[in-house]
Design an enzyme around this catalytic site. Structure first.
Site, PDB file in Angstrom:
ATOM      1  N   LYS A  13       0.830  -1.214   0.000  1.00  0.00           N
ATOM      2  CA  LYS A  13       0.000   0.000   0.000  1.00  0.00           C
ATOM      3  C   LYS A  13       0.859   1.256   0.000  1.00  0.00           C
ATOM      4  O   LYS A  13       0.579   2.204  -0.711  1.00  0.00           O
ATOM      5  CB  LYS A  13      -0.899   0.077   1.249  1.00  0.00           C
ATOM      6  CG  LYS A  13      -2.026  -0.890   1.315  1.00  0.00           C
ATOM      7  CD  LYS A  13      -2.948  -0.576   2.484  1.00  0.00           C
ATOM      8  CE  LYS A  13      -2.259  -0.554   3.839  1.00  0.00           C
ATOM      9  NZ  LYS A  13      -1.730  -1.856   4.277  1.00  0.00           N
ATOM     10  N   ARG A  88      -8.744   2.317   9.930  1.00  0.00           N
ATOM     11  CA  ARG A  88      -8.383   0.923  10.142  1.00  0.00           C
ATOM     12  C   ARG A  88      -9.399   0.182  11.003  1.00  0.00           C
ATOM     13  O   ARG A  88      -9.238  -1.014  11.237  1.00  0.00           O
ATOM     14  CB  ARG A  88      -7.051   0.874  10.852  1.00  0.00           C
ATOM     15  CG  ARG A  88      -6.062   0.003  10.038  1.00  0.00           C
ATOM     16  CD  ARG A  88      -4.778   0.237  10.338  1.00  0.00           C
ATOM     17  NE  ARG A  88      -3.660  -0.532  10.285  1.00  0.00           N
ATOM     18  CZ  ARG A  88      -2.526  -0.080   9.761  1.00  0.00           C
ATOM     19  NH1 ARG A  88      -2.481   1.083   9.162  1.00  0.00           N
ATOM     20  NH2 ARG A  88      -1.469  -0.812   9.826  1.00  0.00           N
ATOM     21  N   ARG A 127      11.263  -5.904   4.115  1.00  0.00           N
ATOM     22  CA  ARG A 127      11.136  -4.440   4.149  1.00  0.00           C
ATOM     23  C   ARG A 127      12.253  -3.808   4.983  1.00  0.00           C
ATOM     24  O   ARG A 127      12.633  -4.320   6.030  1.00  0.00           O
ATOM     25  CB  ARG A 127       9.779  -4.088   4.761  1.00  0.00           C
ATOM     26  CG  ARG A 127       9.551  -2.617   4.936  1.00  0.00           C
ATOM     27  CD  ARG A 127       8.119  -2.246   4.927  1.00  0.00           C
ATOM     28  NE  ARG A 127       7.305  -3.019   5.859  1.00  0.00           N
ATOM     29  CZ  ARG A 127       5.970  -3.000   5.831  1.00  0.00           C
ATOM     30  NH1 ARG A 127       5.335  -2.295   4.928  1.00  0.00           N
ATOM     31  NH2 ARG A 127       5.291  -3.715   6.699  1.00  0.00           N
ATOM     32  N   ARG A 160      11.796  -2.722  10.416  1.00  0.00           N
ATOM     33  CA  ARG A 160      10.821  -2.151  11.348  1.00  0.00           C
ATOM     34  C   ARG A 160      10.664  -3.095  12.533  1.00  0.00           C
ATOM     35  O   ARG A 160      10.653  -4.308  12.362  1.00  0.00           O
ATOM     36  CB  ARG A 160       9.475  -1.983  10.642  1.00  0.00           C
ATOM     37  CG  ARG A 160       9.339  -0.650   9.964  1.00  0.00           C
ATOM     38  CD  ARG A 160       8.139  -0.571   9.073  1.00  0.00           C
ATOM     39  NE  ARG A 160       6.885  -0.947   9.720  1.00  0.00           N
ATOM     40  CZ  ARG A 160       5.691  -0.810   9.121  1.00  0.00           C
ATOM     41  NH1 ARG A 160       5.613  -0.316   7.896  1.00  0.00           N
ATOM     42  NH2 ARG A 160       4.591  -1.182   9.734  1.00  0.00           N
ATOM     43  N   ARG A 171      -0.270  -8.911  13.060  1.00  0.00           N
ATOM     44  CA  ARG A 171      -0.849  -7.770  12.337  1.00  0.00           C
ATOM     45  C   ARG A 171      -1.816  -8.238  11.254  1.00  0.00           C
ATOM     46  O   ARG A 171      -2.809  -7.579  10.963  1.00  0.00           O
ATOM     47  CB  ARG A 171       0.270  -6.884  11.747  1.00  0.00           C
ATOM     48  CG  ARG A 171       0.981  -6.090  12.856  1.00  0.00           C
ATOM     49  CD  ARG A 171       2.313  -5.509  12.393  1.00  0.00           C
ATOM     50  NE  ARG A 171       2.167  -4.634  11.275  1.00  0.00           N
ATOM     51  CZ  ARG A 171       3.030  -4.532  10.271  1.00  0.00           C
ATOM     52  NH1 ARG A 171       4.114  -5.280  10.231  1.00  0.00           N
ATOM     53  NH2 ARG A 171       2.809  -3.684   9.303  1.00  0.00           N
TER      54      ARG A 171
HETATM   55  P1  AMP Z   1       1.506   0.739   8.929  1.00  0.00           P
HETATM   56  O1  AMP Z   1       2.762   1.450   8.592  1.00  0.00           O
HETATM   57  O2  AMP Z   1       0.299   1.322   8.233  1.00  0.00           O
HETATM   58  O3  AMP Z   1       1.607  -0.751   8.755  1.00  0.00           O
HETATM   59  O4  AMP Z   1       1.236   1.003  10.493  1.00  0.00           O
HETATM   60  C1  AMP Z   1       2.159   0.543  11.471  1.00  0.00           C
HETATM   61  C2  AMP Z   1       1.482   0.464  12.830  1.00  0.00           C
HETATM   62  O5  AMP Z   1       1.023   1.767  13.207  1.00  0.00           O
HETATM   63  C3  AMP Z   1       0.249  -0.418  12.878  1.00  0.00           C
HETATM   64  O6  AMP Z   1       0.542  -1.777  13.084  1.00  0.00           O
HETATM   65  C4  AMP Z   1      -0.495   0.197  14.082  1.00  0.00           C
HETATM   66  O7  AMP Z   1       0.106  -0.184  15.304  1.00  0.00           O
HETATM   67  C5  AMP Z   1      -0.233   1.679  13.883  1.00  0.00           C
HETATM   68  N1  AMP Z   1      -1.265   2.324  13.029  1.00  0.00           N
HETATM   69  C6  AMP Z   1      -1.097   2.900  11.800  1.00  0.00           C
HETATM   70  N2  AMP Z   1      -2.243   3.406  11.345  1.00  0.00           N
HETATM   71  C7  AMP Z   1      -3.179   3.134  12.285  1.00  0.00           C
HETATM   72  C8  AMP Z   1      -4.575   3.371  12.385  1.00  0.00           C
HETATM   73  N3  AMP Z   1      -5.252   3.994  11.404  1.00  0.00           N
HETATM   74  N4  AMP Z   1      -5.212   2.937  13.509  1.00  0.00           N
HETATM   75  C9  AMP Z   1      -4.548   2.327  14.505  1.00  0.00           C
HETATM   76  N5  AMP Z   1      -3.240   2.047  14.478  1.00  0.00           N
HETATM   77  C10 AMP Z   1      -2.552   2.448  13.366  1.00  0.00           C
END
Ligand code: AMP
Length: 214
Positions: A13, A88, A127, A160, A171
């Protein structure tokens, strides 16, 4: 262009959102990137969010909503945005609907990108993210020119903390339970366009552009 990208962790994404932001000349808003920046800067929000992120859990809705809304209200979103990783949860989606309605705005499309779970785990394991500027690479698909070094700023590349295999699997479960129900929410609004994310980056981008134009 106001787009939302929806899909499981590791599906690409972020990569697609950056490319689409260039194509349509609008900012890429990634709540994950915004949170990682808060963590790097050591802010109170970053400190609170990290506890959840490291476990592969979602950060509480109230923190995310406040952070997203203040980003949405910056001048550069006037021509639109590509939302990546937000909303989310159903409460976030409902709050987002209201946020847009209050501003007289509408989404153009919600693009869902899917791929098999084993492929997602493999991608997440590959990644790498720049410690200084947050640029993202993948040792399998988009390797940096020099191993371990950011092409953009020359900073060191790290895995990460939440890309460890058990956290990645967690996740994925969180996505199925909390985020996948958003597809039905946006289907009711007639906004969903489905794209196969297991193709190469350029093919996924082309499929997304076709899906939006439909
Ligand atoms: P991502 O980079 O989008 O995979 O986000 C990494 C982490 O940030 C996720 O696993 C959540 O812990 C947190 N996170 C990102 N966006 C959200 C969201 N919209 N709601 C809740 N947690 C989020």
């Amino acid at each position: 262009m106001r787009l939302m990208l929806l899909g499981p962790p590791g599906v690409g994404k972020g990569t697609q959102a950056k490319l689409l932001a260039e194509v349509y000349g609008v900012p890429h808003i990634s709540t994950g990137d915004l949170l990682r920046q808060e963590v790097r800067e050591g802010t109170e929000l970053g400190r609170r969010a990290k506890e959840y992120m490291d476990r592969g859990a979602l950060v509480p809705d109230d923190l995310i909503l406040a952070m997203f809304e203040s980003r949405l209200d910056r001048e550069d979103t006037r021509p639109g945005f590509i939302a990546d990783g937000f909303p989310r949860t159903i409460p976030q989606a409902e709050a987002f609907d209201q946020m847009l309605a209050r501003r007289g705005l509408k989404l153009d499309a919600v693009v869902t990108v899917e791929a098999p779970v084993e492929e997602l785990v493999r991608r997440s394991a590959g990644r790498r993210v720049c410690r200084h500027c947050g640029a993202s690479f993948n040792v399998h698909y988009q390797p940096p020119k020099v191993e371990g070094v950011c092409d953009v700023c020359g900073g060191p590349l790290d895995r990460r903390d939440d890309d460890r295999e058990e956290t990645v699997r967690r996740r994925q479960e969180v996505y199925r339970a909390e985020t996948a129900p958003l597809i039905a929410h946006y289907e009711k609004q007639g906004l969903v366009r489905r794209v196969d994310g297991s193709q190469p980056v350029e093919a996924v981008l082309a499929a997304i552009k076709r899906a939006i134009a439909r």
